[in-house]
Design an enzyme around this catalytic site. Structure first.
Site, PDB file in Angstrom:
ATOM      1  CG  ASP A   1      -1.761   1.202   1.377  1.00 56.40           C
ATOM      2  OD1 ASP A   1      -2.041   1.852   0.353  1.00 56.40           O
ATOM      3  OD2 ASP A   1      -2.164   1.515   2.517  1.00 56.40           O
TER       4      ASP A   1
ATOM      5  CG  ASP B   1      -3.878   4.622  -2.031  1.00 58.00           C
ATOM      6  OD1 ASP B   1      -3.007   3.821  -1.654  1.00 58.00           O
ATOM      7  OD2 ASP B   1      -4.953   4.783  -1.440  1.00 58.00           O
TER       8      ASP B   1
END
Length: 396
Positions: free
Chosen positions: A105, A286
């Site tokens: 992430d 992201d």
């Protein structure tokens, strides 16, 4: 031998109890993560038909493996694409190694997995780290909390050996969740944050930074190739770039500021008309977000322009019109990055078509966006910590 094993087990249990008692005396610091953690149905629920789950696992075995190219220190770890909603990869923690599926992430900086002491329902359905089985485990009494858009967790910092493919970080600080709320349906065990260390909620040095500082990675970069539809084929690579995963040249985009994977977007257009970001805006690139998220009023306008109608938490269109819908173009650092309708229209479990645009839960004074997996499936992405920039090129 049996006596020594029994003694070691008893000693570990006593050490664990003392550690728990100490944790009970420590207050938890709190950290709010601005990126919502998407809740999705578990694979077991999705494949709930007779023998469907067993057949799926036989057809798609997942092994902890990596590819190291000759003459380089490039480490490539396979990721599994779960219904185009998230991508997970395997790491191990401890000695002997215990395996976990994590989301890599770029929107967060902490590595955490469930603890064996966690009694929350969310922990019971995921792999939990059994610290008493690891000879290299080192506890601390430092605690932390993380609040996501759809849930929250509280945990404690510990140290142990973490492996990502052939990359090994000894005495790596990481989080062990002691309690989890609202995260029961996630399809992964934990999260491996790849953002900058200043954004760490636990205060621990992220694993990428530790590997970089120790010289384990030849170049301070990592990159993602995210496949569409196919469960296999997606990868995250560390220490370099495999040019076979993209076409043309990488276009480098400087970060707005060092310390977060946020870039400046010039404008967002449809049919040559500016529909958002008219004065420029910021976007977080992201890998931990499935969709493309933006301000509510702008997302509502996009849905009106493409004729999407709300139903529950999603906006739907007729699947028959997908190929007639216009592309939405993000212009970043002077380069156009089109997102065509077949990319921003997804199908739910019943086969109905809905849009990949979603309102951000966190409201801001200035216009900001999250460019998640919908965008990153189209564009191979390189995250360059050495030069504080992101490289983008059309994915193969």
């Amino acid at each position: 031998m049996l006596r020594s094993q029994t003694f070691l087990s008893t000693w570990n249990q006593e050490r664990s109890m003392k550690w728990l008692v100490l944790l009970g005396l420590v207050a938890f610091s709190e950290c709010i993560v601005k990126i919502p953690l998407r809740r999705v149905k578990t694979m077991r629920k999705t494949l709930s038909g007779k023998n469907m789950l067993n057949n799926f696992l036989k057809e798609h075995p997942y092994r902890l493996s990596h590819i190291s190219f000759r003459g380089s220190n490039l480490t490539t770890l396979p990721l599994r694409n779960i219904r185009d909603m998230l991508y997970v990869g395997n790491i191990t923690i401890g000695t002997p190694p215990q395996e976990f599926q994590v989301v890599f992430d770029t929107g967060s900086s902490d590595l955490w997995v469930p603890s064996d002491f966690c009694t929350s329902p969310a922990c019971s359905t995921h792999v939990r780290f059994r610290h008493f089985q690891s000879s290299t485990f080192r506890p601390t009494t430092k605690t932390f909390r993380i609040i996501y858009g759809s849930g929250r967790m509280k945990g404690v910092v510990a140290h142990d050996t973490v492996r990502i493919g052939n990359l090994v970080s000894t005495d790596q600080p990481f989080g062990l969740s002691m309690a989890e709320y609202g995260l029961e349906s996630r399809r992964f065990d934990g999260i491996l944050g790849l953002n900058y260390p200043n954004l760490s909620c636990s205060g621990a040095i992220p694993i990428f930074d530790k590997l970089k500082n120790e010289g384990a990675i030849s170049e301070p970069v990592f990159a993602f190739y995210l496949s569409k539809d196919k469960r296999e084929g997606s990868v995250v690579m560390f220490g370099g770039v495999d040019h076979r995963y993209y076409k043309g040249e990488l276009n480098w985009v400087p970060l707005i500021r060092a310390g977060d994977w946020i870039v400046h977007v010039d404008r967002i257009t449809m049919k040559r008309e500016v529909i958002a970001c008219s004065d420029g805006c910021a976007a977080l690139v992201d890998t931990g977000t499935s969709l493309i998220q933006g301000p509510g009023r702008v997302i509502d306008n996009i849905h009106k322009l493409i004729g999407a109608t709300p139903r529950g938490s999603k906006h739907y269109v007729s699947c028959s019109v997908v190929n007639t819908l216009p592309s939405i173009i993000f212009t970043i650092n002077g380069i156009n990055y089109p997102v065509p309708a077949p990319a921003y229209i997804l199908k739910d479990s019943r086969g109905y078509c809905y849009t990949a645009f979603k309102e951000q839960r966190v409201r801001r004074s200035t216009e900001s966006w999250l460019l998640g997996d919908v965008f990153l499936r189209l564009y191979f992405s390189v995250f360059d910590r050495g030069n504080d920039r992101i490289g983008l090129a059309p994915a193969v």
